[in-house]
Design a protein around this motif. Structure first.
Motif, PDB file in Angstrom:
ATOM      1  N   SER A 144      47.091  45.533  48.467  1.00 57.18           N
ATOM      2  CA  SER A 144      46.126  46.473  47.069  1.00 57.18           C
ATOM      3  C   SER A 144      45.034  45.731  46.416  1.00 57.18           C
ATOM      4  N   ALA A 145      44.358  45.331  47.679  1.00 57.34           N
ATOM      5  CA  ALA A 145      42.479  45.147  47.651  1.00 57.34           C
ATOM      6  C   ALA A 145      41.735  45.886  47.853  1.00 57.34           C
ATOM      7  N   ILE A 170      31.828  44.370  47.801  1.00 59.83           N
ATOM      8  CA  ILE A 170      32.769  44.959  47.257  1.00 59.83           C
ATOM      9  C   ILE A 170      33.026  44.665  46.175  1.00 59.83           C
ATOM     10  N   PRO A 171      31.911  45.207  45.015  1.00 60.62           N
ATOM     11  CA  PRO A 171      32.425  44.738  43.252  1.00 60.62           C
ATOM     12  C   PRO A 171      33.424  44.588  43.555  1.00 60.62           C
ATOM     13  N   PRO A 172      33.501  43.426  42.919  1.00 59.71           N
ATOM     14  CA  PRO A 172      34.964  42.327  42.533  1.00 59.71           C
ATOM     15  C   PRO A 172      35.575  43.167  40.730  1.00 59.71           C
ATOM     16  N   GLY A 173      34.712  43.873  40.680  1.00 63.89           N
ATOM     17  CA  GLY A 173      35.251  44.828  39.634  1.00 63.89           C
ATOM     18  C   GLY A 173      36.064  46.426  39.552  1.00 63.89           C
ATOM     19  N   VAL A 219      41.316  34.495  50.720  1.00 62.66           N
ATOM     20  CA  VAL A 219      40.627  35.521  51.800  1.00 62.66           C
ATOM     21  C   VAL A 219      40.405  36.854  51.679  1.00 62.66           C
ATOM     22  N   ILE A 220      40.736  37.073  50.405  1.00 66.28           N
ATOM     23  CA  ILE A 220      40.556  38.767  49.457  1.00 66.28           C
ATOM     24  C   ILE A 220      39.039  37.943  49.005  1.00 66.28           C
ATOM     25  N   HIS A 226      38.474  47.181  40.749  1.00 68.98           N
ATOM     26  CA  HIS A 226      39.752  47.862  41.281  1.00 68.98           C
ATOM     27  C   HIS A 226      40.164  47.719  39.652  1.00 68.98           C
ATOM     28  N   ARG A 227      39.499  47.072  38.269  1.00 70.20           N
ATOM     29  CA  ARG A 227      40.176  46.985  36.652  1.00 70.20           C
ATOM     30  C   ARG A 227      40.227  48.699  36.514  1.00 70.20           C
TER      31      ARG A 227
END
Length: 393
Positions: free
Chosen positions: A282-283, A223-226, A213-214, A228-229
């Motif tokens: 946190s996502a 939203i770019p998956p990277g 689901v995230i 949060h890196r």
């Protein structure tokens, strides 16, 4: 050198992925503006410039890492490897005071020890620096400035730089996991394989720690998956262009949409659901995902149809007295009773248990969840009575 690069100059890259996601990844690359895209086995080759490299790391959902090949050459023995690696102009990417790590993938009858070849590669790089500067880089397996990737197939060797560093499935949002969390790249791949449009309802009724689901919420919101890196491998290279990287980030974040379809994660265990809630927060997709403490049998289907994606237990870890066939029979019964108008997708490695769903699956896509060979199966659940076949004649 193969990598004397200006932002406008384009070069070859390879994005690695999981079995069965190659075409999804090729489509993602095309959308990012990559060219000369070639689909391989668990990998997609493409060309692009430095901007494309940065964008690929930030935005690709189904890539595990993005490699930049430096040189490709034939080798018959260890000496050949040492000399060819030593000829590469490593000083363009790192300094003698820097750190490196080498990873070797071996598919060859000529060589048998990948760790030895990796060690030889480190020696060749270190010797080049020592001869030129009197200093040699040191090894840092955790966070090297340069991660070198060696691929030896038969008598051909490709030396690449790993531009990603830590693998791209490590998005940076997931600290809380249950026993068998699904890899983020696979989760995103499942959502993309369904062809979900990011607008209709999407439900994962056995959501575990919330990964599917995230990923779905990040896809719907673009939203770019990277995002949060903390870092990527290329940020430690000598030719890292901070200004270009910042502009790539600004551009990608500027395309985030406020589109909020109904995305629901159901989970029977309160304890596991709490972990999912931490991961969702946190996502930064708390406003985009609803979590419900309910069993699949008790979960209500949102009005208007949509897509349901499920990664049920495969019977690998369930207690011996739990009947896996009964679980899959319940899944089939619940789908028929409550989820008309939905397209249901189930991933499992247990094909014998899946027979108990008692619905026709089409297609059955071959994927791997970790080392387990699985099928990702689509069940179309018609609303009202099932469409009748026309009578012959």
């Amino acid at each position: 050198s193969a990598l004397r690069r200006m932002p406008q100059h384009d070069f070859q890259m390879t994005a690695q992925t999981m079995h069965g996601l190659e075409r999804v990844l090729a489509k993602e690359l095309e959308d990012l503006g990559a060219v000369e895209i070639e689909v391989g086995v668990r990998a997609v080759r493409f060309r692009g410039d430095t901007k494309c490299l940065y964008r690929a790391n930030l935005c690709l959902r189904t890539a595990l890492r993005v490699l930049v090949p430096l040189e490709r050459f034939g080798i018959r023995n260890e000496d050949d490897l040492y000399h060819e690696v030593k000829r590469i102009r490593w000083e363009e990417f790192m300094s003698a005071a820097g750190t490196l790590a080498v990873q070797c993938t071996l598919r060859s009858d000529f060589f048998h020890h990948n760790k030895y070849l990796a060690q030889l590669t480190k020696d060749a790089i270190a010797d080049r620096f020592r001869e030129r500067t009197g200093k040699r880089p040191s090894v840092d397996v955790e966070q090297p400035d340069v991660q070198v990737h060696l691929l030896v197939v038969g008598d051909m060797c490709t030396v690449s730089l790993d531009s990603s560093g830590v693998p791209l499935y490590k998005r940076g949002y997931r600290d809380e996991t249950n026993l068998a969390p699904i890899n983020e790249v696979l989760a995103a791949g499942l959502v993309l394989l369904t062809g979900w449009d990011g607008k209709r309802n999407l439900v994962d009724p056995m959501c575990g720690s919330g990964t599917i689901v995230i990923e779905a919420a990040m896809i719907a919101g673009n939203i770019p998956p990277g995002s949060h890196r903390e870092r990527f491998g290329f940020q430690r290279w000598l030719d890292f262009d901070r200004e270009l990287w910042e502009s790539v980030c600004d551009e990608a974040l500027g395309k985030v949409s406020s589109e909020k379809p109904t995305i629901i994660g159901g989970e029977v265990s309160e304890h596991v659901l709490r972990k999912a809630a931490i991961n969702v927060a946190s996502a930064h997709v708390k406003e985009r995902v609803q979590l419900k403490n309910a069993s699949f049998a008790d979960l209500d289907a949102p009005e208007g149809g949509g897509v349901l994606i499920m990664n049920p237990p495969y019977g690998e870890r369930m207690d011996q007295d739990e009947d896996i066939n009964a679980l899959y029979k319940m899944i089939g019964d619940t789908l028929k009773k409550k989820w008309a108008g939905y397209e249901a997708w189930v991933i499992t490695s247990n094909m014998a248990a899946a027979e108990h769903i008692k619905l026709t699956a089409k297609p059955r896509i071959r994927l791997f969840n970790g080392s387990l060979e699985c099928r990702f199966m689509r069940y179309e659940l018609y609303s009202g009575s099932r469409r009748r076949e026309p009578l012959p004649g």
